[in-house]
Design an enzyme around this catalytic site. Sequence first.
Site, PDB file in Angstrom:
ATOM      1  N   HIS A 161     -93.120   1.171 -49.368  1.00  0.00           N
ATOM      2  CA  HIS A 161     -91.692   0.664 -49.693  1.00  0.00           C
ATOM      3  C   HIS A 161     -90.654   1.796 -48.819  1.00  0.00           C
ATOM      4  O   HIS A 161     -89.521   1.962 -49.543  1.00  0.00           O
ATOM      5  CB  HIS A 161     -91.223   0.580 -50.798  1.00  0.00           C
ATOM      6  CG  HIS A 161     -92.342   0.061 -51.953  1.00  0.00           C
ATOM      7  ND1 HIS A 161     -92.158  -1.432 -52.014  1.00  0.00           N
ATOM      8  CD2 HIS A 161     -93.194   0.300 -52.667  1.00  0.00           C
ATOM      9  CE1 HIS A 161     -93.183  -1.750 -52.850  1.00  0.00           C
ATOM     10  NE2 HIS A 161     -94.023  -0.564 -53.219  1.00  0.00           N
ATOM     11  N   SER A 282     -76.664  10.945 -24.604  1.00  0.00           N
ATOM     12  CA  SER A 282     -75.464  10.238 -24.620  1.00  0.00           C
ATOM     13  C   SER A 282     -74.574  10.755 -23.742  1.00  0.00           C
ATOM     14  O   SER A 282     -74.270  11.977 -23.382  1.00  0.00           O
ATOM     15  CB  SER A 282     -75.169  10.460 -26.275  1.00  0.00           C
ATOM     16  OG  SER A 282     -73.617  10.012 -26.225  1.00  0.00           O
ATOM     17  N   LYS A 288     -76.660  14.735 -28.544  1.00  0.00           N
ATOM     18  CA  LYS A 288     -77.816  13.649 -28.928  1.00  0.00           C
ATOM     19  C   LYS A 288     -78.913  13.672 -27.915  1.00  0.00           C
ATOM     20  O   LYS A 288     -78.854  13.967 -26.671  1.00  0.00           O
ATOM     21  CB  LYS A 288     -76.935  12.476 -28.474  1.00  0.00           C
ATOM     22  CG  LYS A 288     -76.133  11.938 -29.515  1.00  0.00           C
ATOM     23  CD  LYS A 288     -76.605  11.811 -30.977  1.00  0.00           C
ATOM     24  CE  LYS A 288     -77.376  10.335 -30.951  1.00  0.00           C
ATOM     25  NZ  LYS A 288     -76.402   9.113 -31.036  1.00  0.00           N
ATOM     26  N   ASN A 290     -81.906  10.712 -27.638  1.00  0.00           N
ATOM     27  CA  ASN A 290     -82.171   9.573 -28.372  1.00  0.00           C
ATOM     28  C   ASN A 290     -83.402   8.909 -27.836  1.00  0.00           C
ATOM     29  O   ASN A 290     -84.003   9.245 -26.976  1.00  0.00           O
ATOM     30  CB  ASN A 290     -81.125   8.382 -27.937  1.00  0.00           C
ATOM     31  CG  ASN A 290     -79.674   8.698 -28.405  1.00  0.00           C
ATOM     32  OD1 ASN A 290     -79.413   9.247 -29.421  1.00  0.00           O
ATOM     33  ND2 ASN A 290     -78.598   8.494 -27.312  1.00  0.00           N
ATOM     34  N   GLU A 295     -86.996   2.743 -29.020  1.00  0.00           N
ATOM     35  CA  GLU A 295     -86.254   1.357 -29.307  1.00  0.00           C
ATOM     36  C   GLU A 295     -86.330   0.236 -28.616  1.00  0.00           C
ATOM     37  O   GLU A 295     -86.236  -1.023 -29.105  1.00  0.00           O
ATOM     38  CB  GLU A 295     -84.721   1.728 -29.251  1.00  0.00           C
ATOM     39  CG  GLU A 295     -84.175   3.058 -30.246  1.00  0.00           C
ATOM     40  CD  GLU A 295     -82.949   3.344 -29.934  1.00  0.00           C
ATOM     41  OE1 GLU A 295     -82.870   4.616 -29.370  1.00  0.00           O
ATOM     42  OE2 GLU A 295     -81.916   2.780 -30.299  1.00  0.00           O
TER      43      GLU A 295
END
Length: 463
Positions: A161, A282, A288, A290, A295
């Site tokens: 969970h 970014s 940043k 990323n 993704e």
Amino acid sequence: MTDKTSNQMWGGRFAAGPDAIMEAINASIGFDQRMAAQDIAGSRAHAAMLAATGVITNKDAEAIREGLLTVLSEIESGQFQFSTALEDIHMNVEARLKEIIGEPAGRLHTGRSRNDQVATDFKLWVRDQLDAAAKGLEALIGALVEQAEAGAEWVMPGFTHLQVAQPVTWGHHMMAYVEMFGRDLSRVRDARARMNESPLGAAALAGTSFPIDRDMTAAALGFDRPAANSLDAVSDRDFALEFLSVASICAMHLSRFAEELVIWSSAQFRFVTLSDRFSTGSSIMPQKKNPDAAELIRAKVGRIFGANTALMMVMKGLPLAYSKDMQEDKEQVFDAADNWMLALAAMEGMVRDMTANRDSLAAAAGSGFSTATDLADWMVRVLKVPFRDAHHVTGALVAMAEARGVDLPDLSLADMKGVHDGITEDIFSVLGVENSVNSRLSYGGTAPAQVRAQVARWKEILG
Ligand code: ARG
């Protein structure tokens, strides 16, 4: 006589050529040119067989086979002029062959149809992709096994969970993905074995009256045997659907792992550092870094599974045998294949380059009372308390620790005895995360010894 504008391949009964819109909706050359190599291999095998069975002369077969190689080199070098009027790769190749070798080109299409031709080409193309996927999966599994071996004993939290459950090892977590991608690999191999029957020679749908040798063309193209029913052979796209469903399941695995990498590389987790080579910056926030590759891999499952659904819908209402609907099979498969291969390669690159942050993993491993089960198990083992009662006592200790803002090993023996007076000093030996993982020696468990055994097994499988 045929109007000059009617199709030179099938226009005999037509007085006029197609409307521009008809041509636009009908033509597949814009995408099926990707099967040029397969088309030419199929035609070369067919021509050789026609000569061997005496249907055409050796001389004609030789001219056809040589001419086809010239066509192939024109296509490969980018000189070839594809024509929409010629609809598809099959007719583009044949028309060019005619320009190069003349009359014998017209004998190539004896005893076959575009229906068995396209099924053959597409199968060969999909088969190549299954081979590429197998290679990609093996490379990815290899990268994961290396990560697992390096960190067989590094502790980290295991989750259910997404709540801290019990400590596990980094190696164990990596090897979980090895099992998933291993099943994908076995599905790829199953699909390949099942699809490996040749449609060539099924002709339009009923077979042919020419004395063709389907075993010969099957063997020449690396198929195990000819498909046994000509109606089925030209109308079957199971092989493409199996490809897409295997790809979908694998993409789902890739997506789950990508999701973990996105979470793990965040500032809140810091479980892994992704390499600069597999990260992006970014344009506005200078700090940043990323996880874009992860993704995008996570998103790929959408289009791959979409392709699977789309082709299922194309096929589900088709009567036997061939219908032009089936031309809609290819773009979906091409797109899914491109993206599957890219996702596999990107994931392998990320896994090879990523650094597990051992300290962050260890610090998190003990959080969330992750050794509570060990405490309960100790009471069962040493004090012979029923597990349900031990569970209850442990829950009370967790509540006490939580109220004080400390971890379980920070409670004193007196605190523990206050809840259950049988508890002894020995309890502290099971509250450390290292002890916890080392104790989970059951087959397939998280103990480093078990992880190493699985690493060794996979290294042997990979060879
Ligand atoms: N371009 C067609 C396809 O991709 C080739 C087969 C055409 N067959 C036919 N009978 N029109 O399906």
